[in-house]
Design a protein around this motif. Structure first.
Motif, PDB file in Angstrom:
ATOM      1  N   VAL A 185      46.223  61.589  20.091  1.00 18.77           N
ATOM      2  CA  VAL A 185      46.445  62.909  20.697  1.00 18.77           C
ATOM      3  C   VAL A 185      45.161  63.391  21.362  1.00 18.77           C
ATOM      4  O   VAL A 185      44.119  63.506  20.712  1.00 18.77           O
ATOM      5  N   ASP A 186      45.233  63.670  22.638  1.00 16.97           N
ATOM      6  CA  ASP A 186      44.111  64.227  23.371  1.00 16.97           C
ATOM      7  C   ASP A 186      44.149  65.744  23.209  1.00 16.97           C
ATOM      8  O   ASP A 186      45.130  66.385  23.607  1.00 16.97           O
ATOM      9  N   PRO A 187      43.104  66.355  22.630  1.00 20.11           N
ATOM     10  CA  PRO A 187      43.119  67.812  22.465  1.00 20.11           C
ATOM     11  C   PRO A 187      43.373  68.566  23.762  1.00 20.11           C
ATOM     12  O   PRO A 187      44.003  69.628  23.747  1.00 20.11           O
ATOM     13  N   ALA A 188      42.911  68.010  24.867  1.00 18.85           N
ATOM     14  CA  ALA A 188      43.105  68.673  26.160  1.00 18.85           C
ATOM     15  C   ALA A 188      44.572  68.748  26.555  1.00 18.85           C
ATOM     16  O   ALA A 188      44.946  69.541  27.421  1.00 18.85           O
ATOM     17  N   SER A 189      45.408  67.920  25.916  1.00 19.62           N
ATOM     18  CA  SER A 189      46.833  67.935  26.239  1.00 19.62           C
ATOM     19  C   SER A 189      47.564  69.102  25.581  1.00 19.62           C
ATOM     20  O   SER A 189      48.716  69.386  25.912  1.00 19.62           O
ATOM     21  N   ILE A 190      46.905  69.789  24.646  1.00 19.51           N
ATOM     22  CA  ILE A 190      47.538  70.904  23.935  1.00 19.51           C
ATOM     23  C   ILE A 190      47.277  72.192  24.711  1.00 19.51           C
ATOM     24  O   ILE A 190      46.305  72.914  24.485  1.00 19.51           O
ATOM     25  N   GLN A 191      48.145  72.459  25.651  1.00 18.89           N
ATOM     26  CA  GLN A 191      48.007  73.623  26.517  1.00 18.89           C
ATOM     27  C   GLN A 191      48.895  74.791  26.082  1.00 18.89           C
ATOM     28  O   GLN A 191      48.584  75.952  26.357  1.00 18.89           O
ATOM     29  N   THR A 192      50.022  74.484  25.431  1.00 18.09           N
ATOM     30  CA  THR A 192      50.975  75.503  25.008  1.00 18.09           C
ATOM     31  C   THR A 192      51.348  75.286  23.541  1.00 18.09           C
ATOM     32  O   THR A 192      51.027  74.250  22.954  1.00 18.09           O
ATOM     33  N   ALA A 318      48.635  78.389  24.928  1.00 17.43           N
ATOM     34  CA  ALA A 318      49.281  79.515  25.619  1.00 17.43           C
ATOM     35  C   ALA A 318      50.756  79.577  25.241  1.00 17.43           C
ATOM     36  O   ALA A 318      51.359  78.565  24.873  1.00 17.43           O
ATOM     37  N   TRP A 319      51.335  80.763  25.360  1.00 20.74           N
ATOM     38  CA  TRP A 319      52.764  80.897  25.063  1.00 20.74           C
ATOM     39  C   TRP A 319      53.623  80.368  26.200  1.00 20.74           C
ATOM     40  O   TRP A 319      54.738  79.907  25.989  1.00 20.74           O
ATOM     41  N   THR A 320      53.092  80.432  27.397  1.00 17.11           N
ATOM     42  CA  THR A 320      53.757  79.838  28.558  1.00 17.11           C
ATOM     43  C   THR A 320      52.716  79.059  29.338  1.00 17.11           C
ATOM     44  O   THR A 320      51.518  79.386  29.299  1.00 17.11           O
ATOM     45  N   LYS A 321      53.115  78.040  30.030  1.00 20.99           N
ATOM     46  CA  LYS A 321      52.182  77.211  30.775  1.00 20.99           C
ATOM     47  C   LYS A 321      51.388  78.052  31.762  1.00 20.99           C
ATOM     48  O   LYS A 321      51.938  78.805  32.558  1.00 20.99           O
ATOM     49  N   GLY A 322      50.064  77.954  31.675  1.00 18.84           N
ATOM     50  CA  GLY A 322      49.199  78.733  32.547  1.00 18.84           C
ATOM     51  C   GLY A 322      48.908  80.138  32.039  1.00 18.84           C
ATOM     52  O   GLY A 322      48.162  80.879  32.664  1.00 18.84           O
ATOM     53  N   GLY A 323      49.492  80.500  30.880  1.00 16.06           N
ATOM     54  CA  GLY A 323      49.273  81.821  30.311  1.00 16.06           C
ATOM     55  C   GLY A 323      47.927  81.939  29.625  1.00 16.06           C
ATOM     56  O   GLY A 323      47.191  80.954  29.488  1.00 16.06           O
ATOM     57  N   THR A 324      47.603  83.147  29.189  1.00 13.33           N
ATOM     58  CA  THR A 324      46.309  83.362  28.541  1.00 13.33           C
ATOM     59  C   THR A 324      46.211  82.599  27.225  1.00 13.33           C
ATOM     60  O   THR A 324      47.190  82.447  26.497  1.00 13.33           O
TER      61      THR A 324
END
Length: 462
Positions: A185-192, A318-324
């Motif tokens: 698992v790449d940590p950078a892949s955890i966006q949401t 983030a709760w949605t892709k690209g969200g805070t």
């Protein structure tokens, strides 16, 4: 030994006390296996303000000022700032008193007897006694534009500023770097948060069903604080600007659905934050993700043995892709009582402590109590963020936690309001979230029942 026994007693009684203190919990839970790290600090440069207010001597620079702080590490750290304060104000004597603020301050303010000139106080307690705080709106004006909006908001009541913002406690996702690597698992892949669940499945697939990678909080009081972090991330809170209840909303439903998904897929280790069971699971490679406030770093730094140095921190998903990916969980401030004998002297002390380089450096940076500095929060006064104040974290393998956490500040939603009945809501809201994790309530039922209970049993009775 006596201090350890006292802390253990606090830990034993903690779960039965719904009106929790973030600071008290950090201190008591540390007794399980180590010792606690301190809370954070905020500050920035600035010269003393001499702006006047409606009452009080706004130009006094001599006399005695009585300041209340909690006993323990914070008291010692704050006490160490008095020397530099007296270099600036040699005619002001600071009477620094160690007290149980949560127990003593409410009664003292309500009776008006022997009130201090200033006191430390948790943010979640601020609204209840706001009518007893001194209006510092004029005095704090030189610094307002550079205070993180979230902290300015929680110290504002009836459009007046009545508290001095102190620590900022951003949320982070702590994770086991070595476990993620083994699981591919790449940590950078955890966006949401959906990505977090997907990553947890991979980690569980690698380490087996006994590994339930995501921490699920078990204490109702901390659960409510935790949920509020997730809510703040979505730009909301339990009440709106007018005090209207807004738990039963899409943002809170997102949180409940996430928690239910983690539970239903058997991906969560449910435990009391840094209690014995939680620490055992962490040390036995059963927990790989810990979404929590920055102050959880004291676990990797001071509490964990086997897994020290293997943890890392990143912004929340983030709760949605690209969200805070930013939010706040907990915090504290300073207040000056209306009936203080020397309100302006108290303001000068806090101005030095919070907004001057000498003050915030002596508290936040390396000191006699904490050789590496205090890293369990960051400043909420923006000019102080330009220079790293504490050392990198050994518990995080030397990671620059300062850089990680300060990078989230600009994205923290400022539209956050603390309800005056926040602590009293724990037996309803915090407990109902626990019932969700027990499988007794659906996400919508949690929100509906909590809203009804709070409206009928708290708001309607005020």
């Amino acid at each position: 030994m006596s201090k350890q026994l006292d802390a253990l007693k606090q830990f034993d009684t903690f779960s039965s006390q719904y009106a929790i203190s973030r600071r008290s919990f950090i201190k008591s839970s540390a007794a399980v296996g180590a010792f606690a790290a301190a809370g954070g600090l905020l500050a920035a440069c600035g010269s003393p303000s001499t702006a006047s207010v409606a009452t009080g001597n706004a130009t006094a620079t001599e006399g005695t000022v009585t300041i209340w702080d909690r006993s323990g590490d914070l008291f010692q750290v704050f006490d160490a700032t008095i020397e530099s304060f007296n270099k600036k104000y040699p005619k002001i004597k600071v009477k620094h008193v160690s007290v149980d603020v949560d127990a003593k301050l409410p009664t003292t303010l309500n009776t008006g007897v022997n009130v201090p000139d200033g006191s430390f106080y948790e943010d979640n307690n601020l609204p209840t006694l706001a009518s007893h705080y001194y209006d510092i709106t004029d005095w704090i004006q030189p610094y307002v534009k550079d205070i993180v909006p979230f902290k300015l908001r929680v110290n504002t009541h009836n459009n007046r500023i009545v508290g001095i913002p102190w620590d900022l406690d951003p949320g982070l996702l702590y994770y086991r770097e070595d476990m993620l690597q083994e699981a591919g698992v790449d940590p950078a892949s955890i966006q949401t948060y959906d990505d977090l669940i997907a990553a947890a499945k991979k980690v569980q697939g690698k380490f087996g069903p006994s590994c339930k990678p995501i921490h699920l909080e078990q204490d109702p009081g901390l659960t409510q604080l935790w949920v509020e972090m997730f809510a703040n991330q979505q730009g909301t809170s339990m009440v709106d600007a007018n005090g209207k209840l807004q738990i039963n909303s899409p943002a809170y439903l997102n949180i409940m659905n996430f928690l239910k998904s983690v539970r239903d897929q058997n991906l969560g280790t449910r435990a009391l934050y840094y209690g014995p069971g939680d620490v055992a699971a962490i040390e036995n490679n059963q927990v790989a993700f810990y979404p929590w406030a920055v102050w959880a770093v004291y676990g990797p730094d001071l509490l964990f043995k086997k897994t020290k140095g293997k943890w890392r921190a990143m912004p929340l998903p983030a709760w949605t892709k690209g969200g805070t990916r930013a939010a706040v969980m907990g915090g504290s401030s300073f207040i000056i009582p209306k009936k203080a004998k020397s309100p302006h002297l108290a303001w000068l002390f806090y101005e030095h402590l919070v907004f001057s380089k000498e003050g915030y450096t002596s508290v936040y940076g390396p000191n006699k109590i904490y050789p590496g500095g205090i890293n369990t929060s960051i400043p909420s006064y923006l000019p102080a963020l330009g220079t790293q104040l504490y050392k990198n974290s050994e518990g995080l393998g030397g990671q620059n936690l300062w850089q990680t956490v300060t990078s989230t500040v600009k994205d923290i939603p400022g539209n956050f309001y603390i309800a005056p009945w926040y602590n009293q809501a724990v037996p309803y809201f915090g407990t109902n979230v626990q019932r969700l994790l027990d499988g007794q309530l659906t996400p919508q039922q949690v929100l509906q029942k909590s809203s009804d209970d709070i409206q009928n049993k708290l708001i309607a009775r005020q």
